[in-house]
Structure formats: structure tokens, C-alpha cells
Design a protein around this motif. Structure first.
Motif, PDB file in Angstrom:
ATOM      1  N   PRO A 119     -28.079 -15.536   6.985  1.00 55.03           N
ATOM      2  CA  PRO A 119     -27.353 -16.080   8.130  1.00 55.03           C
ATOM      3  C   PRO A 119     -28.002 -17.322   8.711  1.00 55.03           C
ATOM      4  CG  PRO A 119     -27.709 -13.742   8.408  1.00 55.03           C
ATOM      5  CD  PRO A 119     -28.528 -14.166   7.247  1.00 55.03           C
TER       6      PRO A 119
ATOM      7  N   ASN B  34     -17.994  -7.487   3.115  1.00 56.44           N
ATOM      8  CA  ASN B  34     -17.990  -7.937   1.740  1.00 56.44           C
ATOM      9  C   ASN B  34     -16.657  -7.696   1.069  1.00 56.44           C
ATOM     10  OD1 ASN B  34     -20.687  -8.922   0.675  1.00 56.44           O
ATOM     11  ND2 ASN B  34     -21.181  -7.335   2.137  1.00 56.44           N
TER      12      ASN B  34
ATOM     13  N   ILE C  25     -21.354  -4.730   7.449  1.00 62.46           N
ATOM     14  CA  ILE C  25     -21.700  -5.677   6.384  1.00 62.46           C
ATOM     15  C   ILE C  25     -20.975  -5.297   5.100  1.00 62.46           C
ATOM     16  CG2 ILE C  25     -23.578  -6.452   4.896  1.00 62.46           C
ATOM     17  CD1 ILE C  25     -25.408  -6.252   7.315  1.00 62.46           C
TER      18      ILE C  25
ATOM     19  N   THR D 225     -22.631 -13.661  11.682  1.00 63.55           N
ATOM     20  CA  THR D 225     -22.532 -14.240  10.343  1.00 63.55           C
ATOM     21  C   THR D 225     -22.394 -13.166   9.279  1.00 63.55           C
ATOM     22  OG1 THR D 225     -23.845 -16.088  11.081  1.00 63.55           O
ATOM     23  CG2 THR D 225     -23.664 -15.783   8.731  1.00 63.55           C
ATOM     24  N   LEU D 226     -23.069 -12.018   9.473  1.00 57.82           N
ATOM     25  CA  LEU D 226     -23.033 -10.997   8.429  1.00 57.82           C
ATOM     26  C   LEU D 226     -21.780 -10.134   8.463  1.00 57.82           C
ATOM     27  CD1 LEU D 226     -26.714  -9.744   8.362  1.00 57.82           C
ATOM     28  CD2 LEU D 226     -25.501 -10.840   6.529  1.00 57.82           C
ATOM     29  N   THR D 227     -20.968 -10.233   9.514  1.00 53.83           N
ATOM     30  CA  THR D 227     -19.830  -9.317   9.650  1.00 53.83           C
ATOM     31  C   THR D 227     -18.516  -9.993   9.289  1.00 53.83           C
ATOM     32  OG1 THR D 227     -19.921  -9.835  11.965  1.00 53.83           O
ATOM     33  CG2 THR D 227     -20.849  -7.740  11.298  1.00 53.83           C
ATOM     34  N   PRO D 228     -17.420  -9.208   9.172  1.00 55.31           N
ATOM     35  CA  PRO D 228     -16.204  -9.660   8.486  1.00 55.31           C
ATOM     36  C   PRO D 228     -15.675 -11.021   8.900  1.00 55.31           C
ATOM     37  CG  PRO D 228     -15.974  -7.404   9.147  1.00 55.31           C
ATOM     38  CD  PRO D 228     -17.283  -7.856   9.658  1.00 55.31           C
ATOM     39  N   GLY D 229     -15.617 -11.934   7.946  1.00 53.00           N
ATOM     40  CA  GLY D 229     -14.868 -13.166   8.104  1.00 53.00           C
ATOM     41  C   GLY D 229     -15.296 -14.121   9.202  1.00 53.00           C
ATOM     42  N   THR D 230     -16.462 -13.918   9.814  1.00 47.16           N
ATOM     43  CA  THR D 230     -16.876 -14.835  10.867  1.00 47.16           C
ATOM     44  C   THR D 230     -18.243 -15.414  10.542  1.00 47.16           C
ATOM     45  OG1 THR D 230     -17.693 -12.943  12.086  1.00 47.16           O
ATOM     46  CG2 THR D 230     -15.596 -13.840  12.769  1.00 47.16           C
ATOM     47  N   LEU D 231     -18.521 -16.576  11.127  1.00 46.54           N
ATOM     48  CA  LEU D 231     -19.771 -17.281  10.847  1.00 46.54           C
ATOM     49  C   LEU D 231     -20.150 -18.074  12.090  1.00 46.54           C
ATOM     50  CD1 LEU D 231     -20.584 -18.703   7.538  1.00 46.54           C
ATOM     51  CD2 LEU D 231     -20.583 -20.422   9.282  1.00 46.54           C
TER      52      LEU D 231
ATOM     53  N   PHE E 232     -19.999  -8.637  -7.078  1.00 45.40           N
ATOM     54  CA  PHE E 232     -20.030  -9.323  -5.780  1.00 45.40           C
ATOM     55  C   PHE E 232     -20.716 -10.680  -5.889  1.00 45.40           C
ATOM     56  CE2 PHE E 232     -18.972  -5.323  -3.527  1.00 45.40           C
ATOM     57  CZ  PHE E 232     -17.926  -5.846  -2.805  1.00 45.40           C
TER      58      PHE E 232
ATOM     59  N   HIS F 195     -18.668 -18.932   3.738  1.00 40.92           N
ATOM     60  CA  HIS F 195     -18.491 -17.487   3.874  1.00 40.92           C
ATOM     61  C   HIS F 195     -18.858 -16.742   2.591  1.00 40.92           C
ATOM     62  CE1 HIS F 195     -16.526 -17.167   7.814  1.00 40.92           C
ATOM     63  NE2 HIS F 195     -16.117 -18.382   7.560  1.00 40.92           N
TER      64      HIS F 195
ATOM     65  N   LYS G 297     -22.039 -13.767   2.486  1.00 38.76           N
ATOM     66  CA  LYS G 297     -21.719 -12.345   2.540  1.00 38.76           C
ATOM     67  C   LYS G 297     -21.759 -11.701   1.164  1.00 38.76           C
ATOM     68  CE  LYS G 297     -19.125 -12.728   6.711  1.00 38.76           C
ATOM     69  NZ  LYS G 297     -18.792 -14.168   6.612  1.00 38.76           N
ATOM     70  N   ALA G 298     -20.850 -12.149   0.305  1.00 38.46           N
ATOM     71  CA  ALA G 298     -20.713 -11.483  -0.991  1.00 38.46           C
ATOM     72  C   ALA G 298     -22.031 -11.499  -1.761  1.00 38.46           C
ATOM     73  CB  ALA G 298     -19.609 -12.150  -1.789  1.00 38.46           C
TER      74      ALA G 298
END
Lengths: 147, 163, 89
Positions: A79, B75, B71, B114-120, A16, A35, A39-40
Motif C-alpha cells: 500500500p 482480491n 483483503i 488500499t488493501l480493501t475492495p476496489g479502493t486506493l 492471482f 489496483h 491487491k491481486a
């Protein structure tokens, strides 16, 4: 058994982390690039830290949990830095693939332009070449104060 | 009571952080941690803008579990998008109207987004009325707003604000 | 098993460090470079933790914690500078 679990955690974390940085390299504009690392990388490093906690708890006598601190800290701060970077990028009007919606805050963007001018001025001042051209007023006042 | 123990939640949190930092649960460290956990809130009381009231602690725990799950899902989503063709991504900016009022709830919502799928979350408007959200690959902004509102904003409103 | 996977992981994380360093050198704008620095310090934490497991030494924890703290403060300060032209208001 434990060894397999640890190997799994370490490999997942490393993969990751790698993918997060790969996103930094591959994607086209700053907003999409943001992004990847937020996240990763966060989950990747989180996995590695948990693997470290498990490893030191089992292979030494003492229980080692302080890695959780770094994990929590990263989850809270990632974040925030991403948000600040996005704000800075919007402020500087960087080019973006996605269409940036028109702001209702016209008066704020007016002051923003003034601030950018201020930054440019301060950059000019810190440039030694321009200092040579114009005498710096600070030194004169200092000289006057001394006697 | 409020003068002697201004932040009842902060004290145990600071004690636990002190114990984790020292990596031991000796009696001496517990006492020192409790003293620090008591002294720091008392000394910094003037810097805290508002008192935090958690109305539904159980809801907060449930929210945390949902967030952790999201989260991990996020990823995998982002990893798949990065490994795919970057030219085929369709990033959009979405304006998310906010129903929340307290600063803490808004910042928690921004962090969750920010921490969740594909959004910021990119920017909060001056009057805290909407949040500018950047989505990595989204074709249907309306459903995205509905999902965020139902999944994150509604529980946060119940936890931190009276309905 | 564990030793091999740690070595593979070290290789992957080093590659990640190299990629973020490339973005740091290349980045067209200042926010790109700040983002690269941010990623670089998170990758460094990963590298340190892996190295700690590899050597079986818990000494690297403090370094990792300090890098996490200082990296975050550095990112926030740089962003503040871009936003306001000033760090402390």
C-alpha cells in the motif's frame, strides 16, 4: 491430502499473480492499473509463500516459518508504494479516466510547478550535450580552491 | 522503567522477527533476540516521534481479522473487475473527510483502504483533514464513504484515540 | 500432482513477468514504468519461491527477502525523485 492442499495454494497464488499482471496490461489509465498489482499480486504471492512454508515444514525435519516475514513485509509495503505512485501521478498531472477533484491547495501546486522546473533543469544539466554548451561552474571553483 | 524499556511492544516484536529470520528457536537465538529487541529501541528512542498507546488490544485483534477477510474479498472483487470489460469500469475520486488525529491511525487507515475492495488511497491533504480515495468501480460515493467510516475509521479511532 | 501444479504455476508466473515487462517497455509515463518495476519484483519473488519448492531447496529464501527489501526501497526512492526532484532531503 496435504499434496492437494499445497497444489490448491500454489495454483491460487499463481492465478492471482497472473491476474494482477494482466490488470497491468489491460486497464486504461495509471490509477486503475495501480489496483491490480497492489491487491491481486499481494495475495497471490502471499499464497505462494504460505505454500512454501507448509512444504518445507512438512517435507524437512525443521519447521520453516520465515516465509511469513516476506508475506508480512509485502502486506505492509504494497500500500505504501501504491500510495506514493498515486501521489507522484497526481503531482505530474497524468491523464485519468476518473475526474480529479479540484485541489484547495493552490499555493502548493504553485510550488509544485517550480519543483518540476527544477527537475527539468537538473535533467538538462545531466545531459552531456548541454554541459558542452555551458561551462560547469563547479570545475572552476574546484580549480580555484586547489592552489 | 521508561528509560530502560522505552517500547514494551517493540521488544517482543523485534525478538520474534529475529527468530523468524534465523528460522530457529534455540535458546541462544532467543537470548540474542531479546538483547537486540532491548538494545534497538533504547538506541533509536530519539527517532520515534510519538509513543504508541493501544487502548483496546482486543479491538485491534478483531480489526485485524476483519481486515484479513476484507483483503481476501478484495482480491476476488478486483480479479473479477480486471477479467471483465475494462471499458465498462467507472473509476471515481472520492474525498474522505478524516476524524482521526494521530499519524499512526491515519497511516493505518490509508493502508487499510488500499488493501480493501476496489479502493486506493491517493493523497492526504496538507492539514490531514481529508484523504483522496480512488475507487476502481463505484457509482455511489456517499455509501462508499459511509462504509469506510463505519468499518475502518471508527474502530481505529477507538483503538488509538480516546473518545 | 504437486509437480504438475508447480509447472503450471511456473508458466503462469512467467507470463505475469512477461506482461509486467511489456508494461515496463511500453508504459506511456514514468509512474507506469515504476509500477511495472514494482510488479516485476513482486513477480520475481513468486518465481523464486516456486523454484525453491520445485528444487526442494530453501536457499532461495534469502534472495527473495533481499529482492523484497531492495525493491521496496527502489520504488520509494524513484517516487520520491518524481515528487521532489531529490531523493535525500
Amino acid at each position: 491430502m496435504l499434496e492437494y492442499f499445497l497444489s490448491f495454494l500454489i495454483l491460487t497464488g499463481a492465478i492471482f499473480t497472473f491476474i494482477g499482471s494482466l490488470g497491468l496490461l489491460r486497464l486504461k489509465d495509471l490509477f486503475t492499473r495501480l489496483h491490480g498489482p497492489t491487491k491481486a499480486t499481494t495475495l497471490g504471492v502471499g499464497c505462494l509463500l504460505i505454500a512454501s512454508a507448509v512444504y518445507f515444514s512438512t517435507y524437512t525435519e525443521a519447521i520453516s516459518l520465515h516465509e511469513i516475514l516476506i508475506t508480512l513485509f509485502l502486506f505492509i509495503t504494497a500500500p505504501i508504494s501504491a500510495h506514493l505512485l498515486a501521489k507522484a501521478a497526481l503531482h505530474l498531472d497524468l491523464q485519468s479516466i476518473a475526474k480529479i477533484p479540484e485541489n484547495d491547495e493552490v499555493e502548493e501546486s504553485g510550488t509544485d510547478a517550480a519543483i518540476i522546473d527544477d527537475i527539468k533543469d537538473s535533467v538538462k544539466e545531466s545531459n552531456p550535450a548541454s554541459i558542452n554548451d555551458t561551462p560547469v561552474p563547479l570545475d572552476e571553483t574546484d580549480l580555484q580552491k586547489k592552489p | 522503567m521508561t528509560r530502560l524499556l522505552p517500547h514494551p511492544i517493540l521488544t517482543p516484536v523485534l525478538t520474534v522477527i529475529w527468530l523468524l529470520l534465523n528460522n530457529s528457536i534455540d535458546a541462544g537465538h532467543i537470548v540474542l533476540g531479546l538483547i537486540l529487541g532491548w538494545a534497538i529501541p533504547v538506541l533509536t528512542i530519539h527517532f520515534w516521534p510519538e509513543t504508541v498507546i493501544i487502548r483496546k488490544p482486543l479491538m485491534l485483534i478483531k480489526y485485524t481479522i476483519v481486515l484479513l477477510f476484507d483483503i481476501i474479498m478484495a482480491n476476488f472483487t478486483v480479479a473479477r473487475l480486471i477479467l471483465g470489460n475494462p471499458d465498462r469500469l467507472q473509476p471515481v475520486f472520492v474525498k474522505l473527510p478524516l476524524d482521526l488525529n494521530s499519524d499512526l491511525a491515519i497511516s493505518l487507515l490509508a493502508n487499510s483502504i488500499t488493501l480493501t475492495p476496489g479502493t486506493l488511497s491517493a493523497q492526504l491533504s496538507e492539514d490531514c483533514s481529508y484523504l483522496l480515495v480512488h475507487a476502481l468501480n463505484e457509482t455511489d460515493p456517499k455509501s462508499l464513504i459511509a462504509t469506510i467510516k463505519q468499518r475502518y475509521e471508527h474502530p481505529l479511532k477507538e483503538i488509538f484515540e480516546s473518545c | 500432482m504437486l509437480a504438475i501444479s508447480i509447472q503450471i504455476a511456473l508458466t503462469l508466473v512467467t507470463a505475469a513477468v512477461v506482461m509486467s515487462f511489456w508494461r515496463l517497455l511500453r508504459g506511456p509515463d514514468t509512474p507506469d514504468r515504476i509500477l511495472a518495476l514494482d510488479t516485476l519484483y513482486v513477480n520475481t519473488i513468486a518465481l523464486l519461491v516456486l523454484f525453491g519448492i520445485y528444487l526442494g531447496s530453501a536457499l532461495f529464501f534469502e534472495a527473495a527477502l533481499l529482492i523484497a527489501l531492495m525493491g521496496f526501497i527502489g520504488t520509494v526512492a524513484l517516487c520520491k525523485y518524481l515528487l521532489r526532484g531529490d531523493i535525500i532531503e
